[in-house]
Design a protein around this motif. Structure first.
Motif, short mmCIF file in Angstrom:
data_model
loop_
_atom_site.label_atom_id
_atom_site.label_comp_id
_atom_site.label_asym_id
_atom_site.label_seq_id
_atom_site.Cartn_x
_atom_site.Cartn_y
_atom_site.Cartn_z
N PRO A 41 3.66 9.03 -7.85
CA PRO A 41 3.21 10.30 -8.25
C PRO A 41 2.29 10.15 -9.24
CG PRO A 41 5.63 9.86 -9.14
CD PRO A 41 5.10 8.86 -8.24
N GLY A 42 1.42 11.17 -9.00
CA GLY A 42 0.16 11.30 -10.13
C GLY A 42 -1.31 10.88 -9.54
N GLY A 43 -1.09 10.44 -8.23
CA GLY A 43 -2.34 10.18 -7.66
C GLY A 43 -2.83 8.96 -8.21
N GLU A 44 -4.43 8.73 -8.23
CA GLU A 44 -4.83 7.63 -8.96
C GLU A 44 -4.62 7.24 -10.31
OE1 GLU A 44 -9.40 8.87 -10.62
OE2 GLU A 44 -9.07 8.40 -8.23
N TYR A 45 -4.13 8.18 -11.16
CA TYR A 45 -3.80 7.96 -12.45
C TYR A 45 -2.51 7.38 -12.55
CZ TYR A 45 -7.91 10.29 -14.16
OH TYR A 45 -9.28 10.76 -14.51
N GLY A 46 -1.30 7.72 -11.38
CA GLY A 46 -0.13 7.22 -11.47
C GLY A 46 -0.36 5.70 -10.89
N PHE A 47 -1.15 5.69 -10.04
CA PHE A 47 -1.33 4.33 -9.64
C PHE A 47 -1.99 3.18 -10.64
CE2 PHE A 47 -4.65 1.34 -8.04
CZ PHE A 47 -4.05 0.27 -7.09
N LEU A 48 -3.00 3.51 -11.29
CA LEU A 48 -3.49 2.90 -12.54
C LEU A 48 -2.44 2.62 -13.56
CD1 LEU A 48 -7.13 4.40 -12.95
CD2 LEU A 48 -6.42 2.35 -11.79
N PHE A 49 -1.53 3.55 -13.64
CA PHE A 49 -0.39 3.44 -14.78
C PHE A 49 0.48 2.07 -14.18
CE2 PHE A 49 3.91 4.32 -16.17
CZ PHE A 49 3.56 4.20 -17.68
N VAL A 50 0.96 2.42 -13.11
CA VAL A 50 2.01 1.29 -12.43
C VAL A 50 1.16 0.10 -12.39
CG1 VAL A 50 3.07 0.81 -10.52
CG2 VAL A 50 3.21 3.12 -11.32
N VAL A 51 0.06 -0.07 -12.00
CA VAL A 51 -0.67 -1.48 -11.83
C VAL A 51 -0.61 -2.09 -13.32
CG1 VAL A 51 -2.82 -2.47 -11.12
CG2 VAL A 51 -1.64 -0.91 -9.80
N ASN A 52 -1.32 -1.32 -14.08
CA ASN A 52 -1.45 -1.75 -15.38
C ASN A 52 -0.14 -2.09 -16.12
OD1 ASN A 52 -4.57 -1.66 -16.51
ND2 ASN A 52 -4.08 0.16 -15.45
N GLU A 85 0.61 -1.24 -0.06
CA GLU A 85 0.17 -0.03 0.02
C GLU A 85 0.83 1.16 -0.16
OE1 GLU A 85 -3.47 2.32 2.68
OE2 GLU A 85 -2.99 0.05 3.06
N HIS A 86 1.97 1.32 0.83
CA HIS A 86 2.87 2.47 0.81
C HIS A 86 3.66 2.75 -0.42
CE1 HIS A 86 3.14 2.43 5.57
NE2 HIS A 86 1.74 2.99 5.02
N LEU A 87 3.98 1.56 -0.95
CA LEU A 87 4.73 1.39 -2.35
C LEU A 87 3.65 2.11 -3.23
CD1 LEU A 87 7.27 0.48 -3.69
CD2 LEU A 87 6.17 -1.49 -4.30
N LEU A 88 2.64 1.62 -3.49
CA LEU A 88 1.56 2.14 -4.67
C LEU A 88 0.97 3.58 -4.28
CD1 LEU A 88 -0.43 -1.40 -5.35
CD2 LEU A 88 1.73 -0.16 -6.59
N THR A 89 0.69 3.80 -3.06
CA THR A 89 0.25 5.11 -2.89
C THR A 89 1.17 6.36 -2.98
OG1 THR A 89 0.45 4.90 -0.44
CG2 THR A 89 -1.91 4.32 -1.65
N SER A 90 2.49 6.02 -2.88
CA SER A 90 3.42 7.04 -2.94
C SER A 90 3.85 7.21 -4.31
CB SER A 90 4.83 6.57 -1.99
OG SER A 90 5.07 5.32 -2.82
#
Length: 610
Positions: free
Chosen positions: A393-404, A386-391
């Protein structure tokens, strides 16, 4: 060094799992073995972790309850139902009938067979939900036809493989069922959210074939006239479609006052049934008011569409849960196979064997994932992720980019079941922390994981097509010509445009979340809500006339008919004798003979000697 390992056991555990998988160990056993191994290590290192490891030996006692929670999950019961339904339909020859009929319908135009493959892939996805069955069936039936009449081998192979993967995103997809379970959301909501992006993806596939027919017409030629055995009759078919729409709209208007939002679905059902009944009567009575093409299209398309309504329609109108709809779909598949006279004992045994294998595969992975998660959560791995993904940059769009990006890369090596059970539980806490709608996230992940079937070297749809595509020169059974084989590199090259289309669709769903979020009911603003209390009835107008003659009121209080002052009564049922006021305001009433608790004077015994 030991303290460093204890403080960073979560990333070490995750890296160890990746190494297990790369070495080729079965996923279920790799998960379970990794979980148990690091449980023992975590217990020993817990005193050195500064409180970051919460594992202890008694925690192993919770494993039976965790595994029982998996085995008793009613949502996952839909998987064997839908698998059984798909295998029975695939064995019943439905794919062959659909491909032949729709191929004849679109045959006169460039890319007609490719359009037919895409549409049949969507229909098979909505009825079977099994990628292997769809790809193998279309590879055996359509690939020889496409090669015979001059289709580019890369286009033919890519179209068949990509159309088969539609079973991953078109409800009732097994991926969506598992995703909903792992995300802790309703399967019905997941189906609602995925249906529109899935239809758009089908449209993008067809748009790609349309562009090829314009810029590379020789790659997707039309069928020659001598092959189109059903003849002409598109006008008759268009009239039938117009009749369905008109009857459906009339039924919608008639049903709306009683059925509300479900009237549109039920109206369409009425329209289809009426036209199907008319077509059946037209053929059996020899009226010949419809063309042969129109009759064949209606007879071939209506049964699978009816099965789709039995499964998805009952879910969308709230009549059945996904598990119940899966059971009805399995029964419906048996009925369709019986109607086609293809319901044999061998078909049932093959479907049951395939269903058992897939169900056991899913259950073993789930059990292994439970063992892994017990340890991973015990070493605060979920907090680390959770700390890795919420940190990012870019908020939810940054999160979605990394996860995808991570899922797309892992999709080259792992199956979608493995991705769902390993990756998705780790990203849910971070998605919740960022306020991301989990149904929207689930549809995005399903669209992304669909590419795992097309990406080499482990794209399963590519393997399925490779198993049925010709590997050497062969003699065509119709034309008698020698045909070149379909090479593996041609299959891989043909899948690349469709991988790009799927990635474009992932971006579209991210940019336009309302394509998924329409599943939500309209939000009610509390400030616009008005609460009106009903007006109170007058005191004398209650049940039975209130105090002026209510049920059980003392007889002495009954008003006379002419409205005059009532005369005192000797006492009503269960009431004391008449209590007339004898004194002023606030004075107690005078008691009549026979005091309180005594019978009235009229009922007292006469004095002795009277």
């Amino acid at each position: 060094m030991i303290e460093f390992i204890a403080m960073n056991l979560a990333p070490i555990m995750f890296a160890s799992l990746v190494i297990f998988l790369i070495l080729g160990y079965p996923v279920a056993f790799a998960l379970a073995a990794n979980g148990l191994l690091f449980f023992f290590i975590g217990v020993e290192l817990a005193p050195l972790s500064g409180g970051s490891i919460t594992l202890d030996w008694p925690l192993l006692n919770t494993l039976p309850n965790r595994i029982w929670g998996v085995m008793s999950n009613e949502t996952l019961l839909a998987i064997p139902f839908f698998t059984f339904m798909g295998i029975v339909l695939e064995r019943s020859g439905m794919a062959e009938d659909l491909l032949d009929t729709i191929g004849q319908l679109f045959g006169p135009i460039r890319g007609g067979v490719a359009y037919a493959v895409i549409l049949v892939g969507a229909l098979l996805a909505a009825t079977t939900g099994v990628v292997a069955a769809s790809v193998i069936a279309m590879g055996l039936i359509s690939l020889p036809i496409m090669l015979r009449y001059g289709y580019d081998r890369r286009v033919a192979a890519g179209t068949i493989a990509a159309s088969g993967t539609l079973a991953q995103i078109v409800p009732p997809s097994l991926v969506l069922i598992v995703l909903a379970d792992q995300l802790g959301r309703s399967v019905g909501d997941m189906y609602h959210g995925a249906i529109l992006p899935a239809l758009i993806l089908v449209g993008l596939y067809m748009a790609y074939i349309f562009l090829l027919s314009i810029f590379r017409p020789n790659a997707v030629p039309a069928l020659p006239p001598e092959v189109r055995t059903l003849g002409r009759g598109v006008t008759s078919l268009m009239v039938a479609v117009a009749a369905i729409m008109a009857i459906g709209y009339g039924a919608h208007v008639w049903l709306y006052p009683t059925q509300g939002a479900n009237a549109d679905v039920l109206g369409a059902v009425v329209g289809v049934l009426v036209v199907y009944a008319y077509t059946l009567a037209d053929k059996m009575l020899g009226m010949n008011t419809m063309s042969r093409l129109a009759q064949q299209v209606i007879f071939v398309l209506i049964p699978p569409l009816a099965l789709i309504f039995l499964v998805l329609g009952t879910i969308f109108i709230g009549l059945a849960t996904p598990t119940e709809a899966g059971a009805m779909g399995a029964v419906g598949a048996l009925v369709l196979a019986f109607m086609k006279r293809r319901l044999k004992f061998a078909v049932i045994t093959q479907a049951l064997a395939a269903t058992t294998r897939l169900s056991a595969f899913v259950m073993f992975i789930l059990i292994g994932a439970r063992v892994f998660s017990l340890t991973f959560y015990g070493v605060n791995g979920h907090v680390w992720v959770e700390h890795l993904l919420t940190s990012v940059p870019g908020g939810e769009y940054g999160f979605l980019f990394v996860v995808n990006l991570v899922l797309f890369i892992l999709g080259f090596f792992l199956d979608f079941f493995e991705l769902v059970f390993i990756i998705v539980p780790l990203i849910v806490p971070a998605a919740d922390a960022l306020g991301i709608d989990l149904i929207w996230l689930g549809v995005i992940l399903a669209m992304n994981m669909q590419t795992s079937f097309l990406t080499p070297p482990f794209g399963f749809a590519l393997f399925y097509l490779r198993s049925v595509a010709p590997k050497s020169r062969y003699k065509d059974t119709v034309t008698g010509k020698l045909e070149d084989p379909v090479r593996t590199d041609q299959i891989y090259a043909g899948s690349i445009p469709f991988i790009l289309i799927q990635l474009i669709m992932v971006v579209v769903v991210i940019v336009f979340p309302q394509l998924v979020l329409h599943y939500k009911a309209p939000t009610i603003d509390p400030s616009t809500v008005t609460i009106e209390m009903p007006a109170l009835q007058p005191l004398g107008g209650g049940l039975g006339g209130g105090l002026g003659g209510g049920l059980g009121a003392p007889a002495g209080l009954q008003p006379p008919a002419d409205g005059a002052t009532p005369a005192p009564a000797p006492g009503g049922l269960g009431a004391p004798p008449a209590l007339q006021p004898q004194g002023g305001l606030g004075q107690p009433p005078a008691l009549q003979p026979g005091g309180l608790g005594q019978p009235p004077a009229a009922l007292q015994a006469p004095a002795s000697g009277d």
